[in-house]
Design an enzyme around this catalytic site. Structure first.
Site, PDB file in Angstrom:
ATOM      1  N   THR A  44       4.125 -10.775  -3.494  1.00 61.04           N
ATOM      2  CA  THR A  44       3.746 -10.428  -4.869  1.00 61.04           C
ATOM      3  C   THR A  44       5.011  -9.935  -5.579  1.00 61.04           C
ATOM      4  O   THR A  44       5.998  -9.593  -4.945  1.00 61.04           O
ATOM      5  CB  THR A  44       2.629  -9.358  -4.899  1.00 61.04           C
ATOM      6  OG1 THR A  44       1.481  -9.865  -4.204  1.00 61.04           O
ATOM      7  CG2 THR A  44       2.208  -8.980  -6.315  1.00 61.04           C
TER       8      THR A  44
ATOM      9  N   ASP B 137      -8.947 -12.444  -0.555  1.00 60.92           N
ATOM     10  CA  ASP B 137      -9.204 -11.184  -1.245  1.00 60.92           C
ATOM     11  C   ASP B 137     -10.682 -10.978  -1.547  1.00 60.92           C
ATOM     12  O   ASP B 137     -11.076  -9.919  -2.048  1.00 60.92           O
ATOM     13  CB  ASP B 137      -8.382 -11.103  -2.535  1.00 60.92           C
ATOM     14  CG  ASP B 137      -6.980 -10.561  -2.282  1.00 60.92           C
ATOM     15  OD1 ASP B 137      -6.698 -10.153  -1.148  1.00 60.92           O
ATOM     16  OD2 ASP B 137      -6.162 -10.559  -3.220  1.00 60.92           O
TER      17      ASP B 137
ATOM     18  N   SER C  58      -8.589  -7.489  -6.836  1.00 65.88           N
ATOM     19  CA  SER C  58      -7.141  -7.414  -6.631  1.00 65.88           C
ATOM     20  C   SER C  58      -6.696  -5.954  -6.641  1.00 65.88           C
ATOM     21  O   SER C  58      -7.360  -5.089  -7.213  1.00 65.88           O
ATOM     22  CB  SER C  58      -6.411  -8.168  -7.738  1.00 65.88           C
ATOM     23  OG  SER C  58      -5.014  -7.954  -7.677  1.00 65.88           O
ATOM     24  N   SER C  59      -5.546  -5.692  -6.010  1.00 65.22           N
ATOM     25  CA  SER C  59      -4.931  -4.366  -6.070  1.00 65.22           C
ATOM     26  C   SER C  59      -3.807  -4.293  -7.096  1.00 65.22           C
ATOM     27  O   SER C  59      -3.222  -3.220  -7.299  1.00 65.22           O
ATOM     28  CB  SER C  59      -4.378  -3.980  -4.691  1.00 65.22           C
ATOM     29  OG  SER C  59      -5.414  -3.849  -3.746  1.00 65.22           O
TER      30      SER C  59
ATOM     31  N   GLY D   2       2.874  -4.957  -3.014  1.00 70.02           N
ATOM     32  CA  GLY D   2       2.609  -4.075  -1.887  1.00 70.02           C
ATOM     33  C   GLY D   2       1.214  -4.136  -1.329  1.00 70.02           C
ATOM     34  O   GLY D   2       0.808  -3.241  -0.596  1.00 70.02           O
TER      35      GLY D   2
END
Length: 561
Positions: free
Chosen positions: A370, A412, A441-442, A461
Site C-alpha cells: 500500500t 479484505d 479497508s484500514s 501498514g
C-alpha cells in the site's frame, strides 16, 4: 523565476519558511514514498495545477514505480479539501466484489476457508477503482486535462525507471509464492531472475493502458473494447469478472467523519474505511480520562485498552454502508465512549474471554505494501491519498495485454465470519461477501486542523495503519511535528491476537515491566510503516514535508522545478 530544488529523496523532509499567513498564498508541500512521484507532483504545481491535479499525477506515477504497493488494478481513498469552498470530500474508489461473487466462495465443502484462495490469482481480484478515481478527480476537482496529468506515468511505464532495493526485495518475496502469472514474470522476473538495483524496468502494456485512460477517460477503461479484452483474458485464467461489473462501477463521494479532540478538528475516512470510526472511538475514550497528565506507561496502557475495544467494534459493526447499516453515529459518540471507558481498569489489562468463540489461528502480515501521499498547494488546497492492491503485488496476476497487476482485495472481506484475513483481522457478517459490495479497508487518509495549523497524513501498514495514524494525531496535538510523526516509534493492538506489538526501542525496560505486570502480552517486531506527512504552521508560515525514514529509497538524486 522558478527555483530548482535538489532533493535527495530518501526521506523527503523539506522545510519551507514563509511569513505569509495560511489565509494567503503559502509554500506547497508534498510527501510521497517515491522521488519520481514527488517530482511529478511538484512539476504539476509549478505549472499552475492545484493539489487535486497533483494527486492524479502522483497516483498514476506511483502505480508505475511502486507496482508492489498499488496500481490501476487496485483502488484507493482520496480525502480532498477545497480552500475556496472550505469543504472536504472523501472519494471512495474502493474495489467492488464481482457480480458473480458469493458469500461462501472461498470455503470448501466442509465450510473451511481454502488457504490463499482469496489471495492468489484473478479469482482474488475485485473490480478496480483507481482508474475511475483519476478520471473523476481530474474532471470534477482539478484544473488540468487528464491526458496531461498522466504523461509522467506514461513516460515512466514506456521508457522505464531504475529498479531500487525495496522493489527488488518485493519481487523476491513475491517469487516465493510460486503463484505469479507468466506476464508478471516476463516483466519483473525475466529469465526467472529478479532485477538488480539500477536495472531499467519497462512496462509497455501498462503504458498503453495509461494512454487509453488518458485519451478516453472512464469509458475507455470501463466500457470499451479494452474492457472486453481485460474481462476475456481474466476469465480464461479463472476470473468471475463480467463486462457489466465494469460498466456499473463508479466512485462515490462521501461525507468524511469529523471529530474534535484536544481542541482540534479531525477529518477522517468514513466506511468502507474502518479508520475514521475506529480512531474516533479511541480518541473519545481517551477524552474520558486525564490523558495528558499520565506517564508514558500509563498512556500506552490506556491507548491499548481503547484500541482493544475499538477494534472489537470494528470487527462486528463495520462494512460497506451501501449494503449494511453501520452505526457510525453511535460508535463515535461521547456517550458510547463513556460506557466503554467505564470497563477500563487503569491498573489491569482486559482479558480476551474464551467465550468470545473466535478463531484463534491468527496470522500476521507486515503490511509494508500500500502507499500514501500528502499534498498542500499554495492556495491551501490539500489532498491525503492512500491507494493499494492489498498484499505484495496483489494477486500476483498480471493481465497480459494491459499490464495491470490485479488486486487481491477480496481477502479484505470475511471469507468466513470471525476467521482472520492475511492481516490477522477478524470481520463479522457486516463484512461478508456480496455481489457489487465494497470490502472493508484500514486505509485512513486524515486531516488535522487546529489553532496551531494543519497536518495532512496517512500511511500504508495493513491493520496497523489505524494505530499509526492514531499515534501521529496524538503526537501532533501534543507538540510533535511532521518529522516526529513519521519517525517516532510505534506500537499496536487490534483486539485479536491479544498482544501489543511494538518496534524496537519503543518501550524502555521499565515500561515493558509495568505493562507486563498489568497483564499485557508483548512482542517486539521490526520497524513498520511508511507514513507521509505535510504540515503548515500558522504562526511561522512554515510548511514541512516529511517521509517516513523506514521507507527510505536510496539512489535517486533528482533536479526538478
Amino acid at each position: 523565476m522558478l527555483t530548482t530544488l535538489r532533493i535527495i529523496i530518501a526521506s523527503l523532509i523539506m522545510h519551507l519558511p514563509n511569513s505569509i499567513s495560511y489565509a494567503q498564498e503559502i509554500d506547497p508541500g508534498i510527501a510521497t514514498a517515491h522521488p519520481l512521484a514527488s517530482k511529478a507532483g511538484y512539476e504539476v504545481l509549478a505549472s499552475g495545477g492545484n493539489s487535486f491535479d497533483a494527486a492524479v499525477a502522483i497516483s498514476a506515477v506511483l502505480s508505475v514505480v511502486e507496482p508492489y504497493s498499488s496500481g490501476l488494478g487496485g483502488g484507493g481513498f482520496f480525502l480532498l479539501y477545497d480552500s475556496t469552498s472550505k469543504d472536504s470530500v472523501f472519494i471512495d474508489a474502493r474495489e467492488k466484489a464481482p457480480s458473480n461473487a458469493s458469500r461462501d466462495m472461498y470455503l470448501d465443502n466442509d465450510g473451511n476457508v481454502i488457504r490463499r484462495a482469496s489471495l492468489d490469482g484473478p479469482m482474488a481480484a475485485g473490480i478496480p477503482g483507481l482508474p475511475a478515481a483519476l478520471h473523476h478527480i481530474a474532471k470534477n476537482h482539478g484544473t488540468m486535462p487528464l491526458y496531461r496529468l498522466l504523461q509522467p506515468a506514461i513516460r515512466l511505464a514506456r521508457e522505464g525507471f531504475p529498479a531500487y532495493e525495496r522493489l527488488v526485495t518485493a519481487v523476491m518475496i513475491a517469487d516465493k509464492s510460486k503463484s505469479l502469472s507468466p506476464k508478471f514474470k516476463e516483466i519483473f522476473l525475466p529469465n526467472d531472475k529478479a532485477p538488480i538495483i539500477g536495472q531499467i524496468i519497462r512496462q509497455p502494456e501498462l503504458a498503453k493502458t495509461l494512454e487509453i485512460l488518458a485519451s478516453s477517460g472512464h469509458a475507455g477503461f470501463y466500457d470499451s473494447f479494452f474492457t472486453k479484452a481485460m474481462v476475456e483474458e481474466s476469465q480464461r485464467d479463472g476470473s468471475i469478472w463480467e463486462i457489466e461489473d465494469f460498466k456499473s462501477y463508479s466512485v462515490i463521494e462521501r461525507e468524511p467523519i469529523k471529530l474534535n479532540f484536544l481542541g482540534a478538528e479531525l477529518t477522517m475516512a468514513p466506511p468502507p474505511s474502518s479508520g475514521g470510526t475506529t480512531i474516533g472511538s479511541v480518541l473519545n475514550i481517551l477524552s474520558e480520562f486525564d490523558f495528558l497528565g499520565m506517564s508514558f506507561s500509563e498512556k500506552v496502557h490506556l491507548i491499548t485498552e481503547s484500541m482493544r475495544r475499538a477494534f472489537k467494534d470494528r470487527a462486528f459493526y463495520l462494512g460497506d454502508p451501501d449494503f449494511v447499516d453501520v452505526p457510525i453515529g453511535k460508535l463515535i459518540s461521547k456517550e458510547y465512549a463513556s460506557k466503554l471507558a467505564e470497563s477500563i481498569n487503569l491498573d489491569k489489562a482486559t482479558p480476551i474471554h474464551e467465550e468470545d468463540e473466535i478463531d484463534g489461528s491468527i496470522g500476521w502480515n507486515e503490511g509494508a505494501h500500500t502507499t500514501h501521499f500528502s499534498i498542500l498547494d499554495n492556495n491551501g488546497n490539500r489532498a491525503a491519498v492512500t491507494q493499494t492492491i492489498n498484499t505484495w503485488f496483489g494477486s500476483g496476476y498480471m493481465l497480459p495485454s494491459s499490464g495491470l497487476i490485479l488486486n487481491n482485495e477480496m481477502d479484505d472481506f470475511a471469507s468466513k465470519p470471525l476467521s482472520p484475513n492475511s492481516y490477522g483481522l477478524i470481520h463479522g457478517e457486516q463484512n461478508s461477501i456480496q455481489p457489487n459490495k465494497r470490502m472493508l479497508s484500514s486505509m485512513t487518509p486524515t486531516f488535522i486542523e487546529s489553532d496551531r495549523g494543519i497536518a495532512i497524513l496517512g500511511t500504508p501498514g495493513g491493520a496497523r495503519i489505524i494505530s499509526m495514524v492514531l499515534l501521529s494525531i496524538i503526537d501532533y496535538l501534543t507538540g510533535g511535528d511532521a518529522q516526529s510523526m513519521t519517525a517516532s516509534k510505534r506500537f499496536h493492538h487490534q483486539f485479536l491476537p491479544d498482544v501489543i506489538r511494538y518496534e524496537k526501542d519503543a518501550f524502555t525496560n521499565d515500561v515493558k515491566e509495568d505493562l507486563q505486570m498489568k497483564g499485557h502480552n508483548l512482542q517486539e517486531i521490526s520497524n513498520y510503516g511508511n507514513m507521509q506527512v505535510v504540515t503548515f504552521d500558522n504562526a511561522t508560515g512554515e510548511t514541512e514535508s516529511s517521509s517516513d525514514p523506514r521507507g527510505l529509497i536510496e539512489g535517486f538524486e533528482i533536479d526538478f522545478y
